[in-house]
Design a protein around this motif. Structure first.
Motif: not given
Length: 256
Positions: A175-183
Motif C-alpha cells: 500500500s501507499s500508506y505507511p505500515r502503521g496505518f495499513t493492517y
C-alpha cells in the motif's frame, strides 16, 4: 530581580544585533535529471527529466553562516519498457557553518535534511502511489574561493553533506500508506510511531554535493549558476533509491 532580568535581556539583544551580519534572499529554478528504483513497483530503473524551483535564505555573521532552502520538483520518468512514472519531491534543507578560521577556504558545520518524495505509475489503479519521507542530521563542509575576471568579482563554492542519524517513513509492503496505518486499527499517534524506521548508515543513506559560481553585481545582488546533486537510499518494506541532479540559475537579493 526584575531589573536584573530586564538588564540581562537588553545586553543579550545588544550583543546579538551588534554582531556584523548580512541577509540574502535567494530564488531560482532549473532542469532536473532523475533516476530512481522502487522495488515496491519493480526492480527496473526509471529515469527522465523534470523541473525544479526553490526559495532560500542566507544569514552571515562573524561567527556563523546559516542557509535555509525550500525546494519543489516534478519529473516524468520511464523504464526500458516505456512504462511511465511521475515523481514529485519537496525538500527543506538547513546548513550551519562556523567561522573558526577566517583565512581558511574550508568551513565545517552540520546539516539537517527534510525530504518527501511521491511516485505514481501512469495507468496503475491498484496499489498505486509510493511515498517516503525522512528527516536527518549529519556533518557538512563548505569550500569557497573568490576570484576576479575582467574586473568582475566571482565566488566559487562547493557545499557537501552526509546524513547520519534521523528517522524515515516509507510506504507499506503493498500500500501507499505507511505500515502503521495499513493492517491494524491504530490511533494517529500509534500509527505514526509504528511507521517510523531509524535512519542510520546501513539502514538509509543520503548525501549531496552543491557546486556553484556566483557573480557579484555592483548593486550588492548576485547571479549564480548551480548544480545540485543528491542521492538517497531507504530500506523499509522495499528498497527505494533516488539519484537526482539539477542545473539551476539563482538570483540573490541582499536584504537591508
Amino acid at each position: 530581580m526584575s531589573k536584573r532580568i530586564l538588564l540581562s535581556l537588553i545586553i543579550l539583544l545588544w550583543s546579538f544585533w551588534g554582531v556584523a551580519q548580512t541577509h540574502e534572499l535567494a530564488f531560482g529554478g532549473g532542469l532536473t535529471l532523475e533516476s530512481l528504483r522502487d522495488k515496491g513497483y519493480s526492480p527496473l530503473l526509471y529515469s527522465g527529466a523534470g523541473i525544479s524551483g526553490f526559495i532560500g535564505y542566507e544569514r552571515n555573521t562573524d561567527r556563523r553562516e546559516t542557509i535555509w532552502m525550500f525546494s519543489y520538483g516534478r519529473a516524468s520518468t520511464s523504464n526500458s519498457f516505456d512504462r511511465q512514472l511521475t515523481t514529485s519531491s519537496v525538500g527543506l534543507v538547513n546548513y550551519n557553518f562556523y567561522n573558526r578560521d577566517t583565512e581558511s577556504p574550508v568551513k565545517w558545520g552540520w546539516s539537517n535534511n527534510n525530504a518527501f518524495n511521491n511516485r505514481n505509475i501512469d495507468g496503475f489503479s491498484n496499489f498505486n502511489g509510493r511515498t517516503n519521507f525522512f528527516t536527518s542530521f549529519g556533518p557538512a563542509m563548505k569550500y569557497e574561493r573568490e576570484f576576479s575576471l575582467k574586473e568582475q568579482n566571482f565566488t566559487f563554492q562547493i557545499i557537501s553533506h552526509v546524513q547520519l542519524i534521523g528517522f524515515y517513513m516509507p510506504s507499506g509492503y503493498v500500500s501507499s500508506y505507511p505500515r502503521g496505518f495499513t493492517y491494524e486499527p491504530n490511533t494517529p499517534l500509534a500509527g505514526f510511531w509504528e511507521s517510523l524506521y531509524l535512519f542510520y548508515p546501513g539502514s538509509a543513506w543520503n548525501a549531496g554535493l552543491w557546486p556553484k559560481v556566483q557573480w557579484h553585481l555592483s548593486s550588492g545582488n548576485s547571479i549564480c549558476l548551480n548544480y545540485m546533486y543528491e542521492y538517497s537510499r531507504l530500506r523499509g518494506a522495499h528498497v527505494s533509491e533516488r539519484s537526482a541532479g539539477t542545473w539551476f540559475l539563482t538570483f540573490f537579493m541582499q536584504l537591508k
